[in-house]
Enzyme design. Structure first.
Site, PDB file in Angstrom:
ATOM      1  N   GLY A 239       0.784  -1.243   0.000  1.00 58.18           N
ATOM      2  CA  GLY A 239       0.000   0.000   0.000  1.00 58.18           C
ATOM      3  C   GLY A 239       0.813   1.289   0.000  1.00 58.18           C
TER       4      GLY A 239
ATOM      5  N   TRP B  61       2.229   3.043  -2.425  1.00 56.40           N
ATOM      6  CA  TRP B  61       1.834   4.028  -3.451  1.00 56.40           C
ATOM      7  C   TRP B  61       0.491   4.663  -3.086  1.00 56.40           C
ATOM      8  CZ3 TRP B  61       3.109   2.840  -9.276  1.00 56.40           C
ATOM      9  CH2 TRP B  61       4.512   2.684  -9.415  1.00 56.40           C
TER      10      TRP B  61
ATOM     11  N   ASP C  37      -5.195  -5.553  -5.512  1.00 58.29           N
ATOM     12  CA  ASP C  37      -4.082  -6.516  -5.409  1.00 58.29           C
ATOM     13  C   ASP C  37      -4.615  -7.905  -5.124  1.00 58.29           C
ATOM     14  OD1 ASP C  37      -0.792  -5.884  -4.957  1.00 58.29           O
ATOM     15  OD2 ASP C  37      -1.479  -7.905  -4.439  1.00 58.29           O
TER      16      ASP C  37
ATOM     17  N   ASP D 128       2.121  -1.032 -10.486  1.00 55.14           N
ATOM     18  CA  ASP D 128       3.418  -1.485  -9.976  1.00 55.14           C
ATOM     19  C   ASP D 128       3.408  -3.007  -9.913  1.00 55.14           C
ATOM     20  OD1 ASP D 128       6.000  -0.992  -9.045  1.00 55.14           O
ATOM     21  OD2 ASP D 128       5.392  -0.758  -6.958  1.00 55.14           O
TER      22      ASP D 128
ATOM     23  N   LYS E 201       5.059  -0.291 -14.315  1.00 54.67           N
ATOM     24  CA  LYS E 201       6.355  -0.954 -14.117  1.00 54.67           C
ATOM     25  C   LYS E 201       6.556  -2.061 -15.139  1.00 54.67           C
ATOM     26  CE  LYS E 201       7.307  -3.573 -10.364  1.00 54.67           C
ATOM     27  NZ  LYS E 201       7.751  -3.306  -8.985  1.00 54.67           N
TER      28      LYS E 201
HETATM   29  N1  SAM Z   1       3.347  -0.288  -5.185  1.00 57.10           N
HETATM   30  C1  SAM Z   1       3.232  -1.209  -4.048  1.00 57.10           C
HETATM   31  C2  SAM Z   1       3.506  -0.422  -2.785  1.00 57.10           C
HETATM   32  O1  SAM Z   1       3.994   0.704  -2.879  1.00 57.10           O
HETATM   33  O2  SAM Z   1       3.212  -0.927  -1.706  1.00 57.10           O
HETATM   34  C3  SAM Z   1       4.170  -2.398  -4.199  1.00 57.10           C
HETATM   35  C4  SAM Z   1       3.706  -3.351  -5.270  1.00 57.10           C
HETATM   36  S1  SAM Z   1       4.587  -4.887  -5.369  1.00 57.10           S
HETATM   37  C5  SAM Z   1       6.087  -4.410  -6.092  1.00 57.10           C
HETATM   38  C6  SAM Z   1       3.783  -5.735  -6.681  1.00 57.10           C
HETATM   39  C7  SAM Z   1       2.387  -6.232  -6.358  1.00 57.10           C
HETATM   40  O3  SAM Z   1       1.737  -6.667  -7.557  1.00 57.10           O
HETATM   41  C8  SAM Z   1       2.346  -7.433  -5.402  1.00 57.10           C
HETATM   42  O4  SAM Z   1       1.700  -7.079  -4.208  1.00 57.10           O
HETATM   43  C9  SAM Z   1       1.542  -8.495  -6.182  1.00 57.10           C
HETATM   44  O5  SAM Z   1       0.638  -9.218  -5.368  1.00 57.10           O
HETATM   45  C10 SAM Z   1       0.788  -7.632  -7.185  1.00 57.10           C
HETATM   46  N2  SAM Z   1       0.299  -8.360  -8.361  1.00 57.10           N
HETATM   47  C11 SAM Z   1       1.016  -9.125  -9.220  1.00 57.10           C
HETATM   48  N3  SAM Z   1       0.218  -9.656 -10.154  1.00 57.10           N
HETATM   49  C12 SAM Z   1      -1.036  -9.196  -9.893  1.00 57.10           C
HETATM   50  C13 SAM Z   1      -2.299  -9.400 -10.497  1.00 57.10           C
HETATM   51  N4  SAM Z   1      -2.443 -10.204 -11.568  1.00 57.10           N
HETATM   52  N5  SAM Z   1      -3.382  -8.786  -9.978  1.00 57.10           N
HETATM   53  C14 SAM Z   1      -3.258  -8.004  -8.881  1.00 57.10           C
HETATM   54  N6  SAM Z   1      -2.084  -7.776  -8.259  1.00 57.10           N
HETATM   55  C15 SAM Z   1      -0.985  -8.374  -8.750  1.00 57.10           C
END
Ligand code: SAM
Length: 183
Positions: free
Chosen positions: A34, A36, A55, A96, A136
């Site tokens: 969370g 962002w 997410d 992201d 990203k």
């Molecule tokens: N921007 C976030 C923050 O600041 O806290 C960090 C994000 S983290 C790098 C990437 C996230 O993408 C993970 O929590 C992962 O569960 C989510 N994710 C990956 N594939 C996904 C999908 N198909 N649907 C939803 N979320 C996904």
């Protein structure tokens, strides 16, 4: 302080491009834990804005943030986002999202580009004209193709690698401004 170090990447990009503004509609894809959404929530101070965070994982509550747990690549999840939007269009779509790392660079790249395609397809349906898209990706063979596609749809497309990204990481961001709706 923020839940995730990645918050500093968004702060850095916003400092440069200034796209987090009050009164706007934000969709944060791949938002857990969370960081962002915290940045957006704090910067906009809840002035008439709508923030939707999506997410696969649970996200602890953040003031003013609507959380949807689900796979963003599933239509049913995207439908839930659209329901929250009612008839509003989004000003900013953030992604992201990252795949679970397999450790094999090529596979991770391909999976990451797939997630980019999903978020762009969704953006094309709900982003307002002139809107912002930040996404990203993991660098590799096909990021150029995706970038060229973005260039047909946005006035400005920049490849960014914020300072907060580790030097050795293949992670990058496409910062896209000025969505050309109906083009
Ligand atoms: N921007 C976030 C923050 O600041 O806290 C960090 C994000 S983290 C790098 C990437 C996230 O993408 C993970 O929590 C992962 O569960 C989510 N994710 C990956 N594939 C996904 C999908 N198909 N649907 C939803 N979320 C996904």
């Amino acid at each position: 302080n923020y839940r995730a170090r990645s918050a500093f990447k968004l702060l850095e990009l916003d400092q440069k491009y200034n796209f987090i503004k009050p009164g706007s509609v934000f969709i944060d894809c791949g938002a857990a834990p969370g960081g962002w959404s915290q940045v957006v929530s704090r910067k906009t101070k809840l002035n008439g804005n709508l923030i939707i965070a999506v997410d696969l994982l649970t996200i602890e509550p953040i003031p003013g943030v609507n959380v949807i747990q689900g796979d963003f690549t599933h239509i049913s999840t995207q439908q839930k986002v659209k329901e929250l939007l009612k008839e509003r269009e989004a000003d900013v779509i953030l992604s992201d999202m990252a795949p679970n790392f397999s450790g094999q660079r090529f596979i991770d790249h391909v999976k990451s580009m797939e997630l980019c395609e999903f978020s762009l397809n969704f953006a094309e349906r709900v982003l307002k004209s002139g809107g912002t898209f930040l996404c990203k990706f993991l660098m590799g063979e096909s990021d150029h193709e995706f970038r060229n596609n973005l260039k047909t749809k946005f006035d400005i497309v920049r490849h960014e690698k914020p300072q907060a990204v580790r030097k050795k990481s293949t992670e990058g961001y496409f910062m896209c401004l000025g969505y050309k709706k109906n083009k």
